[in-house]
Design an enzyme around this catalytic site. Structure first.
Site, PDB file in Angstrom:
ATOM      1  CD  GLU A 306      30.397  52.925  41.243  1.00 49.64           C
ATOM      2  OE1 GLU A 306      30.601  53.705  40.355  1.00 49.64           O
ATOM      3  OE2 GLU A 306      30.671  52.904  42.157  1.00 49.64           O
TER       4      GLU A 306
HETATM    5  N1  IFG Z   1      33.855  52.644  41.397  1.00 50.42           N
HETATM    6  C1  IFG Z   1      33.365  53.084  40.088  1.00 50.42           C
HETATM    7  C2  IFG Z   1      34.582  54.068  39.127  1.00 50.42           C
HETATM    8  C3  IFG Z   1      35.312  55.019  39.941  1.00 50.42           C
HETATM    9  C4  IFG Z   1      36.077  54.484  41.223  1.00 50.42           C
HETATM   10  C5  IFG Z   1      37.105  54.976  41.901  1.00 50.42           C
HETATM   11  C6  IFG Z   1      34.162  51.000  39.249  1.00 50.42           C
HETATM   12  C7  IFG Z   1      33.751  49.888  38.383  1.00 50.42           C
HETATM   13  C8  IFG Z   1      34.933  53.492  41.920  1.00 50.42           C
HETATM   14  N2  IFG Z   1      33.392  52.032  39.186  1.00 50.42           N
HETATM   15  O1  IFG Z   1      34.934  51.089  39.764  1.00 50.42           O
HETATM   16  O2  IFG Z   1      33.784  54.789  38.236  1.00 50.42           O
HETATM   17  O3  IFG Z   1      34.775  56.174  40.476  1.00 50.42           O
HETATM   18  O4  IFG Z   1      37.811  54.306  42.737  1.00 50.42           O
END
Ligand code: IFG
Length: 494
Positions: A306
């Site tokens: 992200e």
């Molecule tokens: N995506 C983010 C996490 C977390 C997650 C919550 C990944 C690799 C959504 N990154 O999953 O930090 O916020 O469901």
């Protein structure tokens, strides 16, 4: 419990109807002479059984005499059972657990536990009898990496709570604990060359609570506790994104030289280290160097998810550099699937999580990259069970017990077969999970299903059979005071 309600399902089970081995005051636990590791596995098993049965269950090295009235742990001289495989044979007089390596004895001990009544899991004295059903089990795992991730950054969990989580993983033969140690809201591991990371960066959490961090001694305590249970700790320092806690701790890590304010919300994607500055790589070398020295396992997780503030070129160059820093400290890198945008070293592993991020996962596997599979719509246990679940998120949809179980690593991604899959891992992101009871509620009953996906043969795995075996584990979790969700999909016995 049905005599053979073992989860994860073993490779082969044959019951000897009418045969029982009853543990009694004279029952001993015998271990192979000369193997301190096997003796430790025997002591761990004895400790669990003594608490609830009140039986002495002395542990001693086996002698030449044939064992009677004993749980006998034996190491075969050959490697035929693999690193974690085992055979368990129960007759009217003995229970014999055979493995090629001590890890296999530990895995077999979990099966032996599950063949005893649920009350054996209690931490206080319970009435017997304590009978093991006669029969034979032959077993070994399908995948090497069978893990669970605990996010201790969004909400901090104490050493004792992490140990509790490890106990629950070991029960289902999981062998990786991925600790998500750093994020925007918190830095949870002390780094001696950068003390403010923990003292300032670890001083809050989602919602503004006091947060916390592990001293290096406490981290080592978690690692040792996990190792005794054949669980490998994979620590994650998430970079270059998800770094607000670090950016708030050291001004020079920010491109504009200004320290960020601490963050207690739940947005993602807004933060990044300054990938154009050398100070960033000196910082990473210090952090990853100290973490590598504290981590006996072969992997350091460098995150990579992200990142919304860098170009693809900047991001790829960063990943290519960080994986080399990890290697320079004698470890292998693992990162979230976005790292497949970069040119990866052969032993760098990508963790697949989100089908929405096309990315180059399949192409990377064609160039030799191996995957750990964490499909959010199956393995993200911070997802709500259904619309009534108050805890958790739902961006990947609702994940009920059946959803977490009914998938297979060999067919999840077109063009990616078993040979590119190291294993599976479930995630407990803790934006909405403040207490360990919340973690338990989201973890059980879904985690045993992920454990079975990672351990058991694909052939013959069926939801209708699994749900009945799983139901028998409800009373076991009650005996352990696990705060689990009584999903309507499972025919609980009581
Ligand atoms: N995506 C983010 C996490 C977390 C997650 C919550 C990944 C690799 C959504 N990154 O999953 O930090 O916020 O469901």
């Amino acid at each position: 419990m049905p005599a053979w309600a073992i989860v994860p399902a073993p490779v082969s089970v044959e019951a000897a109807e009418g045969t029982w081995f009853t543990l009694g005051r004279s029952t001993r636990i015998l271990t192979p002479p000369g193997s301190a590791e096997a003796a430790a596995a025997g002591e761990l098993l004895a400790g669990v059984l003594r608490r609830s049965t009140g039986l002495p269950l002395p542990v001693s090295a086996a002698t030449a005499a044939a064992p009677g009235d004993a749980i006998s742990l034996e190491l075969t001289g050959d490697g035929r059972l693999g690193d974690e495989g085992y055979e368990l044979a129960v007759t009217g007089e003995t229970a014999t657990l055979r493995a090629s390596r001590p890890a296999g004895l530990s895995m077999g001990a979990q099966t032996l536990r599950q063949l005893l009544p649920p009350a054996v899991e209690a931490t206080t004295l319970r009435p017997g009898p304590w009978r093991l059903p006669g029969g034979r089990v032959a077993d070994r795992p399908r995948f090497a990496w069978r893990g669970a991730m605990l996010d201790v950054a969004r909400h901090f969990f104490t050493v004792a709570e992490v140990k509790r989580f490890i106990d629950l993983l070991a029960l289902y033969k999981l062998n990786v604990l991925h600790l998500h140690l750093t994020d925007d809201q918190g830095w949870r591991i002390a780094i001696h060359s950068r003390p403010r990371l923990a003292t300032h960066g670890g001083s809050t959490q989602v919602g503004g609570g006091p947060g916390g961090h592990y001293t290096q001694r406490q981290y080592a305590e978690i690692v040792a506790y996990a190792r005794d249970r054949y669980v490998t700790v994979v620590p994650e320092v998430d970079v270059p994104g998800h770094t607000n806690a670090a950016l708030a701790s050291y001004a020079e890590l920010n491109c504009d030289g200004r320290a960020r304010r601490r963050y207690t919300g739940t947005k993602v994607g807004f933060s990044s280290l300054c990938v154009e500055e050398q100070v960033t790589y000196r910082f990473l070398d210090e952090v990853l160097g100290e973490l590598a020295a504290l981590t006996p396992g072969p992997y350091l997780h460098v995150g990579g998810d992200e990142v919304q503030t860098l170009s693809d070129e900047q991001y790829a160059a960063f990943v290519e550099r960080v994986q080399r820093i990890v290697r320079a400290h004698g470890k292998r890198a693992i990162g979230w699937q976005e790292i497949t945008k970069a040119k990866l070293l052969p032993d760098t592993v990508a963790q697949y999580w989100d089908h929405r991020i096309g990315g180059d996962v399949v192409r990377a596997t064609r160039q030799g990259t191996r995957l750990v599979l964490s499909p959010a719509e199956r393995a993200y246990l911070d997802m709500k069970y259904d619309e009534r679940t108050t805890l958790g998120l739902e961006w990947a949809g609702h994940v009920e017990v059946r959803d977490a179980y009914e998938w297979d690593p060999s067919t999840l991604l077109d063009g990616v077969g078993d040979d590119r899959v190291l294993g599976v891992e479930s995630q407990l992101w803790s934006e909405t999970l403040e207490r360990i009871e919340d973690v338990e509620y989201m973890t059980f009953p879904r985690l045993p299903g992920i454990a079975e996906v990672g351990w058991s043969p694909a052939a013959g795995r069926r939801w209708d059979d699994y749900r009945r075996r799983l139901a028998a584990h409800g009373p076991r979790w009650s005996a352990m005071a696990v705060h689990y969700y009584r999903s309507p999909q499972v025919p609980w016995p009581d």
